[in-house]
Design a protein around this motif. Structure first.
Motif, PDB file in Angstrom:
ATOM      1  N   UNK A   1     -50.479   1.108   7.165  1.00 16.58           N
ATOM      2  CA  UNK A   1     -49.647   0.628   6.068  1.00 16.58           C
ATOM      3  C   UNK A   1     -48.183   0.545   6.462  1.00 16.58           C
ATOM      4  N   UNK A   2     -47.707   1.554   7.188  1.00 19.07           N
ATOM      5  CA  UNK A   2     -46.316   1.550   7.645  1.00 19.07           C
ATOM      6  C   UNK A   2     -46.075   0.412   8.636  1.00 19.07           C
ATOM      7  N   UNK A   3     -47.018   0.198   9.524  1.00 20.51           N
ATOM      8  CA  UNK A   3     -46.874  -0.889  10.492  1.00 20.51           C
ATOM      9  C   UNK A   3     -46.849  -2.251   9.805  1.00 20.51           C
ATOM     10  N   UNK A   4     -47.617  -2.398   8.719  1.00 24.54           N
ATOM     11  CA  UNK A   4     -47.696  -3.697   8.052  1.00 24.54           C
ATOM     12  C   UNK A   4     -46.377  -4.102   7.410  1.00 24.54           C
ATOM     13  N   UNK A   5     -45.527  -3.124   7.087  1.00 23.05           N
ATOM     14  CA  UNK A   5     -44.222  -3.453   6.501  1.00 23.05           C
ATOM     15  C   UNK A   5     -43.073  -3.016   7.411  1.00 23.05           C
TER      16      UNK A   5
END
Length: 284
Positions: free
Chosen positions: A37-41
């Motif tokens: 999730x952190x990588x996606x944003x």
């Protein structure tokens, strides 16, 4: 990339009047979802393991900690590890060796003088190990099945003058403050005391932390960050996403027995929950 430290992420967020999100992880799927999730944003993030999660894992810290370290080191965004709500000194003393850069030492259940004394001892030990340390003043409630405190109950809110003295005398690096949120909320109906937050922010020169953020609506979270919250703890929101996805999967496939099927959709649901929370906080 190499592990970063919680202190670095929170200090940077506080200087920018933003907040870093710190997600409680219980399983490897939690860990993977938080990082995805952190990588996606493209946001930095903190993985936190609570003392309750360690108890769930048979009292063993290292298996989940080692998995979290390995996943964090392969992440495309900065990731730090935080040991959350520690009441046991035996667990506290494992933090540095297990790869954690920070600890939340929880003595808020104790009378003020005992909270201060035990926290001061924890701070002295933690700083000698190079660990950043957070404490709590005021009772956020909702932990271990206990109900949230009434807003007018003694200790239900953090007093700014008491907080100033506590931070100065304990030497903590950050303070979790009680301003109206509660742990383990499954509905987003909490109303925060923003006037109190303003007074706390003015009184203290350390970053402020919001616990129990899963029950706080988006607009309240945004206002809290603008008011001085620099670290936002999120846990129950991930468990709601995980459990809901598994329930739906098994309802549609009652014959399913392979856990990889329902754990995949659970991980994907948590990933979306993480990305949504990070977008709300603007934690980029």
């Amino acid at each position: 990339m190499p592990l970063t430290t919680t202190g670095e992420l929170v200090t940077r967020a506080a200087a920018a009047r933003s907040a870093v999100a710190s997600f409680n992880v219980i399983t490897l799927e939690h860990v993977e979802a938080v990082i995805a999730g952190a990588e996606s944003v493209h946001a930095p993030v903190v993985l936190q393991v609570s003392e309750n999660a360690v108890k769930f894992r048979g009292g063993q810290l290292l298996p989940l900690a080692r998995a979290a370290v390995a996943a964090a080191e392969r992440a495309a965004v900065p990731v730090a590890l935080h040991l959350d709500h520690v009441q046991s000194d035996a667990l506290l003393y494992q933090a540095a060796e297990a790869g954690f850069s920070s600890v939340m030492y929880d003595a808020a259940r104790l009378p003020y003088a005992q909270n201060l004394a035990t926290t001061r001892a924890a701070v002295d030990w933690a700083h000698a190990q190079g660990l950043w340390i957070e404490a709590e003043l005021g009772q956020i409630g909702g932990k271990n099945g206990r109900p949230p405190l009434d807003a007018h109950a003694p200790g239900a809110r953090t007093d700014p003058d008491e907080a100033r003295a506590f931070v100065a005398d304990s030497g903590v690096d950050a303070l979790a403050v009680a301003i109206g949120s509660a742990h383990a909320m499954t509905t987003r109906t909490a109303t925060l005391d923003h006037a109190l937050l303003k007074r706390l922010s003015a009184a203290l020169d350390v970053p402020l932390v919001l616990h129990g953020s899963s029950g706080v609506p988006d607009d309240e979270l945004t206002a809290a960050v603008a008011g001085g919250i620099a670290k936002v703890n999120i846990g129950t929101a991930l468990n709601i996403a995980l459990t809901g996805a598994i329930r739906d999967f098994l309802a549609e496939r009652p014959e399913a027995v392979d856990p990889r099927g329902y754990l995949t959709v659970a991980r994907e649901a948590m990933t979306r929950a993480v990305a949504r929370a990070l977008r709300t906080l603007g934690a980029f």
